[in-house]
Design an enzyme around this catalytic site. Structure first.
Site, PDB file in Angstrom:
ATOM      1  N   ARG A  28     -20.502  16.622-128.963  1.00 45.36           N
ATOM      2  CA  ARG A  28     -20.637  15.176-128.726  1.00 45.36           C
ATOM      3  C   ARG A  28     -21.831  14.625-129.518  1.00 45.36           C
ATOM      4  O   ARG A  28     -21.787  13.528-130.059  1.00 45.36           O
ATOM      5  CB  ARG A  28     -20.862  14.985-127.215  1.00 45.36           C
ATOM      6  CG  ARG A  28     -20.902  13.577-126.770  1.00 45.36           C
ATOM      7  CD  ARG A  28     -19.579  13.193-126.156  1.00 45.36           C
ATOM      8  NE  ARG A  28     -19.499  11.753-126.016  1.00 45.36           N
ATOM      9  CZ  ARG A  28     -18.460  11.102-125.545  1.00 45.36           C
ATOM     10  NH1 ARG A  28     -17.387  11.760-125.182  1.00 45.36           N
ATOM     11  NH2 ARG A  28     -18.461   9.809-125.456  1.00 45.36           N
ATOM     12  N   ASN A  51     -22.470  -4.797-125.741  1.00 41.09           N
ATOM     13  CA  ASN A  51     -21.182  -4.310-125.258  1.00 41.09           C
ATOM     14  C   ASN A  51     -20.552  -5.434-124.440  1.00 41.09           C
ATOM     15  O   ASN A  51     -21.258  -6.322-123.948  1.00 41.09           O
ATOM     16  CB  ASN A  51     -21.382  -3.068-124.394  1.00 41.09           C
ATOM     17  CG  ASN A  51     -20.102  -2.277-124.185  1.00 41.09           C
ATOM     18  OD1 ASN A  51     -19.019  -2.676-124.642  1.00 41.09           O
ATOM     19  ND2 ASN A  51     -20.218  -1.157-123.503  1.00 41.09           N
ATOM     20  N   HIS A  62     -17.750  -6.164-121.182  1.00 43.59           N
ATOM     21  CA  HIS A  62     -17.091  -5.466-120.071  1.00 43.59           C
ATOM     22  C   HIS A  62     -16.249  -6.466-119.287  1.00 43.59           C
ATOM     23  O   HIS A  62     -16.725  -7.572-118.991  1.00 43.59           O
ATOM     24  CB  HIS A  62     -18.149  -4.835-119.158  1.00 43.59           C
ATOM     25  CG  HIS A  62     -17.568  -4.048-118.033  1.00 43.59           C
ATOM     26  ND1 HIS A  62     -16.985  -2.814-118.209  1.00 43.59           N
ATOM     27  CD2 HIS A  62     -17.448  -4.336-116.713  1.00 43.59           C
ATOM     28  CE1 HIS A  62     -16.539  -2.368-117.044  1.00 43.59           C
ATOM     29  NE2 HIS A  62     -16.803  -3.278-116.126  1.00 43.59           N
TER      30      HIS A  62
HETATM   31  C1  GRF Z   1     -11.819  -5.835-123.380  1.00 42.91           C
HETATM   32  O1  GRF Z   1     -11.443  -6.447-122.177  1.00 42.91           O
HETATM   33  C2  GRF Z   1     -13.038  -4.978-123.204  1.00 42.91           C
HETATM   34  O2  GRF Z   1     -13.992  -5.522-122.346  1.00 42.91           O
HETATM   35  C3  GRF Z   1     -12.423  -3.744-122.591  1.00 42.91           C
HETATM   36  O3  GRF Z   1     -11.246  -3.552-123.345  1.00 42.91           O
HETATM   37  C4  GRF Z   1     -10.792  -4.819-123.825  1.00 42.91           C
HETATM   38  C5  GRF Z   1     -10.663  -4.731-125.303  1.00 42.91           C
HETATM   39  O4  GRF Z   1      -9.813  -5.729-125.788  1.00 42.91           O
HETATM   40  N1  GRF Z   1     -13.296  -2.628-122.592  1.00 42.91           N
HETATM   41  P1  GRF Z   1      -9.576  -5.928-127.343  1.00 42.91           P
HETATM   42  O5  GRF Z   1      -9.333  -4.563-127.952  1.00 42.91           O
HETATM   43  O6  GRF Z   1     -10.785  -6.585-127.925  1.00 42.91           O
HETATM   44  O7  GRF Z   1      -8.365  -6.810-127.433  1.00 42.91           O
END
Ligand code: GRF
Length: 202
Positions: A66, A108, A110
């Site tokens: 990793r 990031n 979420h």
């Molecule tokens: C988003 O909702 C992100 O927060 C989550 O996965 C989704 C990704 O969407 N982790 P995309 O690939 O940008 O359409």
């Protein structure tokens, strides 16, 4: 000078697309200089190709550990000298080498209102809990899982008959706008971090 963004994403890439589209306006203040993924089939790579943006893939399976993968990912991003790295649906946790290089300037996104419902199933977990309002969070990554300093959040109502897919799509509409607006404000106005508090602006 427009800020240089490297965007990493494993999925469909609609958040990446929102950034690519915003960057067409020179007044936005940034440009996407490279897109990275951890799997060759990621929609993000196709979107980068359509937009003429350089792209790279760093697969965990190609490295003995990793940490070796993390070092390779850090190197691949560093090659594009980003001012800001954006994890837009990047479904891998990054480690110390990456944080040593990009800590404090890696965002990031979420699909829940952190600190509630962290992890890979934020939408499913919020739905299962029966919340009436959920949303999305843009935050600076640190060594924790989805617990870094929060930069911006937005709310999304939950409907009685929502399933995970329907709710996630509704969240993503709000999430794309939040990510686009937050990145734009950060690159144009700068930002500072005081403990857990992030302030955009001078
Ligand atoms: C988003 O909702 C992100 O927060 C989550 O996965 C989704 C990704 O969407 N982790 P995309 O690939 O940008 O359409």
């Amino acid at each position: 000078m427009r800020a240089r963004l490297v965007v990493l994403g494993s999925g469909e890439g609609t958040n990446l697309q929102a950034l690519i589209d915003a960057c067409r306006d020179p007044g936005y203040g940034a440009r996407v200089v490279a897109v990275g993924a951890d799997r060759p089939a990621a929609g993000t790579l196709a979107r980068a190709g359509q937009a003429g943006i350089p792209a790279f893939t760093v697969r965990l399976a190609d490295y003995p550990s990793r940490e070796d993968w993390d070092v390779a990912l850090t190197r691949a991003c560093t090659a594009y000298a980003p001012d800001l790295v954006v994890l837009a649906g990047f479904m891998k946790l990054v480690g110390k080498p990456f944080l040593d290089r990009f800590g404090g300037r890696c965002l990031n996104t979420h699909p829940a209102l952190l600190p509630s419902f962290p992890g890979a199933h934020g939408v499913r977990d919020a739905l299962a809990h029966g919340v009436k309002v959920t949303g999305c969070t843009v935050f600076l990554i640190d060594e924790s899982v989805d617990a870094g300093p929060i930069v911006a959040q937005a709310c999304v109502p939950v409907a009685d008959d929502d399933d995970e897919a329907v709710l996630h799509e509704r969240i993503k509409v709000t999430e794309r706008a939040l990510l686009r607006d937050t990145v734009g404000r950060m690159v144009r106005e700068g930002w500072s971090v005081h403990g857990r508090k992030v302030r955009i602006g001078p």
